[in-house]
Design a protein around this motif. Structure first.
Motif, PDB file in Angstrom:
ATOM      1  N   THR A  76      65.384  38.103   9.897  1.00  0.00           N
ATOM      2  CA  THR A  76      66.647  38.539   9.287  1.00  0.00           C
ATOM      3  C   THR A  76      66.455  38.941   7.836  1.00  0.00           C
ATOM      4  OG1 THR A  76      67.864  37.047  10.772  1.00  0.00           O
ATOM      5  CG2 THR A  76      69.032  37.881   8.835  1.00  0.00           C
ATOM      6  N   VAL A  77      65.705  38.121   7.082  1.00  0.00           N
ATOM      7  CA  VAL A  77      65.445  38.444   5.674  1.00  0.00           C
ATOM      8  C   VAL A  77      64.638  39.738   5.559  1.00  0.00           C
ATOM      9  CG1 VAL A  77      64.252  37.657   3.591  1.00  0.00           C
ATOM     10  CG2 VAL A  77      65.604  36.040   4.939  1.00  0.00           C
ATOM     11  N   ALA A  78      63.681  39.918   6.463  1.00  0.00           N
ATOM     12  CA  ALA A  78      62.864  41.135   6.432  1.00  0.00           C
ATOM     13  C   ALA A  78      63.718  42.379   6.647  1.00  0.00           C
ATOM     14  CB  ALA A  78      61.767  41.044   7.495  1.00  0.00           C
ATOM     15  N   ILE A  79      64.656  42.325   7.592  1.00  0.00           N
ATOM     16  CA  ILE A  79      65.533  43.479   7.834  1.00  0.00           C
ATOM     17  C   ILE A  79      66.413  43.751   6.611  1.00  0.00           C
ATOM     18  CG2 ILE A  79      67.437  44.329   9.252  1.00  0.00           C
ATOM     19  CD1 ILE A  79      66.248  42.839  11.595  1.00  0.00           C
ATOM     20  N   PHE A  80      66.879  42.698   5.964  1.00  0.00           N
ATOM     21  CA  PHE A  80      67.705  42.867   4.769  1.00  0.00           C
ATOM     22  C   PHE A  80      66.911  43.550   3.649  1.00  0.00           C
ATOM     23  CE2 PHE A  80      69.344  41.110   0.712  1.00  0.00           C
ATOM     24  CZ  PHE A  80      70.613  41.663   0.750  1.00  0.00           C
ATOM     25  N   LEU A 102      61.567  48.929  10.534  1.00  0.00           N
ATOM     26  CA  LEU A 102      62.882  49.277  11.080  1.00  0.00           C
ATOM     27  C   LEU A 102      62.993  48.769  12.513  1.00  0.00           C
ATOM     28  CD1 LEU A 102      63.418  52.929   9.773  1.00  0.00           C
ATOM     29  CD2 LEU A 102      64.717  50.890   9.143  1.00  0.00           C
ATOM     30  N   PRO A 103      64.105  48.144  12.863  1.00  0.00           N
ATOM     31  CA  PRO A 103      64.246  47.526  14.195  1.00  0.00           C
ATOM     32  C   PRO A 103      64.566  48.541  15.279  1.00  0.00           C
ATOM     33  CG  PRO A 103      66.228  47.152  12.912  1.00  0.00           C
ATOM     34  CD  PRO A 103      65.268  47.876  12.009  1.00  0.00           C
ATOM     35  N   VAL A 104      63.567  49.285  15.703  1.00  0.00           N
ATOM     36  CA  VAL A 104      63.788  50.295  16.729  1.00  0.00           C
ATOM     37  C   VAL A 104      62.497  50.482  17.513  1.00  0.00           C
ATOM     38  CG1 VAL A 104      63.225  52.154  15.125  1.00  0.00           C
ATOM     39  CG2 VAL A 104      64.541  52.670  17.168  1.00  0.00           C
ATOM     40  N   GLY A 105      62.602  50.702  18.819  1.00  0.00           N
ATOM     41  CA  GLY A 105      61.465  51.023  19.670  1.00  0.00           C
ATOM     42  C   GLY A 105      60.366  49.989  19.602  1.00  0.00           C
ATOM     43  N   CYS A 106      59.115  50.471  19.610  1.00  0.00           N
ATOM     44  CA  CYS A 106      57.972  49.562  19.517  1.00  0.00           C
ATOM     45  C   CYS A 106      57.314  49.645  18.146  1.00  0.00           C
ATOM     46  CB  CYS A 106      56.946  49.852  20.612  1.00  0.00           C
ATOM     47  SG  CYS A 106      56.277  51.530  20.616  1.00  0.00           S
ATOM     48  N   VAL A 135      66.430  47.301   4.317  1.00  0.00           N
ATOM     49  CA  VAL A 135      67.600  48.103   3.966  1.00  0.00           C
ATOM     50  C   VAL A 135      67.640  48.364   2.464  1.00  0.00           C
ATOM     51  CG1 VAL A 135      70.119  48.164   3.940  1.00  0.00           C
ATOM     52  CG2 VAL A 135      68.911  47.331   5.968  1.00  0.00           C
ATOM     53  N   LEU A 136      67.333  47.336   1.651  1.00  0.00           N
ATOM     54  CA  LEU A 136      67.360  47.507   0.198  1.00  0.00           C
ATOM     55  C   LEU A 136      66.288  48.484  -0.277  1.00  0.00           C
ATOM     56  CD1 LEU A 136      67.973  43.862  -1.103  1.00  0.00           C
ATOM     57  CD2 LEU A 136      69.623  45.724  -0.853  1.00  0.00           C
ATOM     58  N   ILE A 137      65.136  48.486   0.378  1.00  0.00           N
ATOM     59  CA  ILE A 137      64.057  49.391  -0.032  1.00  0.00           C
ATOM     60  C   ILE A 137      64.367  50.830   0.360  1.00  0.00           C
ATOM     61  CG2 ILE A 137      61.640  49.993   0.384  1.00  0.00           C
ATOM     62  CD1 ILE A 137      61.025  47.030   0.593  1.00  0.00           C
ATOM     63  N   LEU A 138      64.920  51.036   1.546  1.00  0.00           N
ATOM     64  CA  LEU A 138      65.140  52.385   2.055  1.00  0.00           C
ATOM     65  C   LEU A 138      66.505  52.961   1.689  1.00  0.00           C
ATOM     66  CD1 LEU A 138      63.611  52.086   5.639  1.00  0.00           C
ATOM     67  CD2 LEU A 138      62.535  52.944   3.553  1.00  0.00           C
ATOM     68  N   LEU A 139      67.372  52.169   1.087  1.00  0.00           N
ATOM     69  CA  LEU A 139      68.696  52.666   0.716  1.00  0.00           C
ATOM     70  C   LEU A 139      68.630  53.433  -0.595  1.00  0.00           C
ATOM     71  CD1 LEU A 139      71.713  52.607   1.533  1.00  0.00           C
ATOM     72  CD2 LEU A 139      71.956  50.603   0.032  1.00  0.00           C
ATOM     73  N   PRO A 140      68.926  54.740  -0.597  1.00  0.00           N
ATOM     74  CA  PRO A 140      68.886  55.508  -1.852  1.00  0.00           C
ATOM     75  C   PRO A 140      70.031  55.101  -2.780  1.00  0.00           C
ATOM     76  CG  PRO A 140      68.807  56.945   0.099  1.00  0.00           C
ATOM     77  CD  PRO A 140      69.224  55.585   0.567  1.00  0.00           C
ATOM     78  N   GLY A 147      71.021  60.226   7.182  1.00  0.00           N
ATOM     79  CA  GLY A 147      70.294  60.175   5.930  1.00  0.00           C
ATOM     80  C   GLY A 147      70.631  58.993   5.055  1.00  0.00           C
ATOM     81  N   VAL A 148      71.242  57.976   5.625  1.00  0.00           N
ATOM     82  CA  VAL A 148      71.610  56.796   4.838  1.00  0.00           C
ATOM     83  C   VAL A 148      70.368  55.994   4.464  1.00  0.00           C
ATOM     84  CG1 VAL A 148      72.950  54.656   4.860  1.00  0.00           C
ATOM     85  CG2 VAL A 148      73.867  56.725   5.931  1.00  0.00           C
ATOM     86  N   LEU A 149      69.390  55.932   5.359  1.00  0.00           N
ATOM     87  CA  LEU A 149      68.142  55.223   5.098  1.00  0.00           C
ATOM     88  C   LEU A 149      66.999  56.231   4.960  1.00  0.00           C
ATOM     89  CD1 LEU A 149      68.316  52.227   7.621  1.00  0.00           C
ATOM     90  CD2 LEU A 149      68.807  52.197   5.170  1.00  0.00           C
ATOM     91  N   GLY A 150      66.196  56.043   3.940  1.00  0.00           N
ATOM     92  CA  GLY A 150      65.007  56.874   3.787  1.00  0.00           C
ATOM     93  C   GLY A 150      65.201  58.160   3.029  1.00  0.00           C
ATOM     94  N   GLY A 151      66.430  58.579   2.796  1.00  0.00           N
ATOM     95  CA  GLY A 151      66.657  59.812   2.052  1.00  0.00           C
ATOM     96  C   GLY A 151      66.027  61.010   2.752  1.00  0.00           C
ATOM     97  N   PRO A 152      65.222  61.805   2.051  1.00  0.00           N
ATOM     98  CA  PRO A 152      64.598  62.989   2.673  1.00  0.00           C
ATOM     99  C   PRO A 152      63.578  62.639   3.747  1.00  0.00           C
ATOM    100  CG  PRO A 152      63.739  62.631   0.454  1.00  0.00           C
ATOM    101  CD  PRO A 152      64.872  61.693   0.618  1.00  0.00           C
ATOM    102  N   LEU A 153      63.146  61.386   3.821  1.00  0.00           N
ATOM    103  CA  LEU A 153      62.187  60.971   4.844  1.00  0.00           C
ATOM    104  C   LEU A 153      62.853  60.593   6.162  1.00  0.00           C
ATOM    105  CD1 LEU A 153      59.809  58.715   2.705  1.00  0.00           C
ATOM    106  CD2 LEU A 153      59.320  61.002   3.575  1.00  0.00           C
ATOM    107  N   SER A 154      64.168  60.540   6.177  1.00  0.00           N
ATOM    108  CA  SER A 154      64.863  60.038   7.357  1.00  0.00           C
ATOM    109  C   SER A 154      64.652  60.935   8.575  1.00  0.00           C
ATOM    110  CB  SER A 154      66.363  59.906   7.065  1.00  0.00           C
ATOM    111  OG  SER A 154      66.913  61.168   6.693  1.00  0.00           O
TER     112      SER A 154
END
Length: 573
Positions: free
Chosen positions: A544-548, A469-473, A551-556, A503-510
């Motif tokens: 860019t492909v990795a971020i895409f 995920l593109p955030v922090g370090c 999203v597909l993996i973490l999108l419920p 909760g859009v990404l990761g579901g209960p893990l978000s």
């Protein structure tokens, strides 16, 4: 007053200093005119509080063998002196002291013990060994300072990181920079606390060639004392005439800019976290056998009203069956870290020992791995950041695929585990792959029989996606910062926090993952030595492909889409 044990006070305070031989050059740096009691002018030297409190070069406060108190390398003594021929009052030196209350003043003739008291050079009697009980009478001073008190800014300089030596700045400016490399027009503070120097000016050649030349010359002049950074010029309005952004050169001390070594306590903490991660991985393996567990154990972990804990010895027979899944989860995490180290080794980048983060849902949230050396450029940052998640994801995808194929074989029924079909709604991409492999009939029941490798691969892919995920370090934050810049990381980070919060990404893990990032991984990575040269088109494309894919993996998958795609069993009323 208890801190100046060799000082005594009467009606007026008189400070005498004995300058040590190796401090005379410091005293000769500053000169001012001071007025004697009789009205004549005498030359005095002053030492600013920065000289008195320079970090690592002077003792701040200490006692010698004679129990005399030293301040900044100077012996301080105080004795009573009557102004105006014995009449006590506020005059002469008191007024001068009130004007320069934050400066220690000594005259050229006061470099012997005790100094000189008046214009007739009468010797000052030696200081007593204790402080007089009579309170001192000191002339009024400004509201910002008290006598011999260091203001808060000087204290911050003392406690903060050591700054670049001004004499070194002048030498480097005169020696390194010039018409053929970089013409300096301005200097500004550099670093998180302004402990460095940023040289602004005009570039006179190819930026990479100039930077390499300046680094070589700086090493020849100063050795390994400083690190030189090439960064984008802050608040620059126009690009460089040669193309690309305008650049500046920042300089920091090595001990300030480079990370410290891993301590013994960090090794101990890393070992404890790894042991806990092993336990959470085994727990995941036991939980995957929920259909085989004793009813009282299942009730305790699933029923919120259950209070009495069951006998944990009932779980011992299931530990051996849980080990393959635990090995798979741990193998993915270790492979992830090996990928980082393999990518860092050719670049001569040092990494810290990994700090694994246990999690009962996935077995592990991954590991925190710090850079223990400054990265040479942004390409290295992107390569090392991508290597770990890609290695872990490759192994996870292999386990996931092999597990799905084994789930189709009837002879592997003894190794199967039953999981609720709604679990496949946790990922759009992985749910579609499972649906395409197992078929509609297998996926559209209340439970699905799968091989434990499917769970291990699923958890590994989810963990790799969370770390990208593109955030922090996080690994994803580092790769975005290297590929698109720190400003882009801010935008990506705010978007990621918003998606996790809703909760859009990761579901209960978000929620737990968002808290983990906020606590442990929220700060962006420090700049590279060469923080200007771009990483290239193909690296940006890979990012860019990795971020895409993340999203597909973490999108419920919501219920309506799951029903349409045949992922899981959705009950409608």
């Amino acid at each position: 007053m208890s801190t100046l044990t060799s000082c005594s006070f009467t009606s007026t305070l008189n400070l005498g200093f004995r300058l040590r031989p190796n401090r005379i050059d410091l005293a000769e740096r500053y000169r001012l005119y001071n007025r004697r009691n009789d009205g004549t002018i005498k030359n005095s030297y002053i030492l600013s509080s920065r000289e008195l409190l320079s970090k690592k070069r002077r003792r701040i406060i200490g006692l010698d063998s004679d129990n005399k108190r030293f301040i900044g390398g100077f012996e301080c003594s105080a004795s009573g002196r009557d102004n105006n021929n014995g009449n006590s009052g506020n005059g002469g030196d008191d007024d001068d002291m009130s004007k320069d209350s934050n400066l220690a003043t000594i005259s050229p003739e006061e470099t012997t013990v005790g100094g000189e008291a008046d214009s007739d050079k009468k010797p000052v009697p030696p200081p007593p060994t204790s402080i007089s009980s009579r309170p001192p009478t000191i002339s009024p001073i400004s509201s910002s300072y008290t006598n011999f008190q260091v203001d808060s800014f000087k204290l911050m300089e003392l406690l903060g990181p050591e700054k670049v030596d001004p004499s070194d700045v002048k030498l480097i400016k005169d020696t390194l920079f010039g018409y053929s490399t970089f013409w300096v027009t301005k200097e500004e503070p550099f670093g998180d606390l302004g402990e460095g120097i940023l040289f602004l000016g005009n570039l006179r050649g190819n930026r990479e060639e100039v930077f390499t030349k300046l680094q070589t010359q700086l090493s020849e002049i100063m050795g390994d004392k400083y690190n030189l950074f090439m960064v984008e010029e802050p608040n620059s309005e126009d690009p460089d005439p040669r193309g690309g952004p305008r650049v500046s050169f920042g300089m920091l001390r090595k001990e300030v800019s480079e990370p410290g070594p891993t301590t013994l306590w960090q090794y101990v903490i890393a070992l404890l976290l790894f042991v806990l991660t092993i336990g959470s991985s085994v727990e995941l393996g036991i939980a995957s056998q929920i259909n085989r567990l004793p009813p009282e154990v299942v009730k305790y972990f699933t029923d919120p009203d259950a209070i009495e804990p069951p006998d944990m010895q009932l779980l011992y027979p299931f530990v051996e069956a849980a080990l393959p899944l635990a090995y798979g989860v741990l193998g993915v995490q270790l492979f992830h870290e090996v990928g980082h180290f393999l990518a860092a080794f050719p670049k001569k980048v040092k990494l810290s020992i990994p700090f694994f983060i246990p999690n009962i849902t996935l077995g592990s949230f991954g590991a925190i791995t710090q850079f223990k050396s400054i990265l040479p450029d942004k390409k290295t940052k992107v390569d090392i950041s991508l290597a770990g998640p890609f290695a872990g994801a490759a192994l996870s995808l292999s386990m996931f695929g092999v597990g799905l194929l084994l789930s189709l074989k009837p002879d592997a029924a003894a190794d199967m585990v039953q999981v609720p079909s709604m679990l496949f709604q946790g990922s759009l991409l992985l749910g579609l792959i499972s649906r395409a492999t197992l078929g509609y009939a297998a996926m559209h029941g209340a439970t699905v029989s799968i091989h434990p490798l499917v769970i291990a691969g699923w958890c590994g892919l989810t963990t790799s996606a969370l770390n990208l995920l593109p955030v922090g370090c996080l690994d994803g934050g580092r790769m975005v910062q290297g590929a698109f810049g720190k400003e882009a990381l801010v935008g990506f980070g705010l978007t990621t926090y918003s998606l996790l919060g809703f909760g859009v990404l990761g579901g209960p893990l978000s929620l737990p993952w968002g808290l983990y990032v906020l606590i442990c991984q929220r700060s962006p990575e420090k700049p590279c030595l060469n923080d200007v040269t771009e990483v290239g088109t193909w690296r940006r494309t890979v990012v860019t492909v990795a971020i895409f894919l993340v999203v597909l993996i973490l999108l419920p998958v919501w219920d309506e889409l799951a029903e349409e795609l045949g992922i899981g069993l959705v009950t409608t009323f």
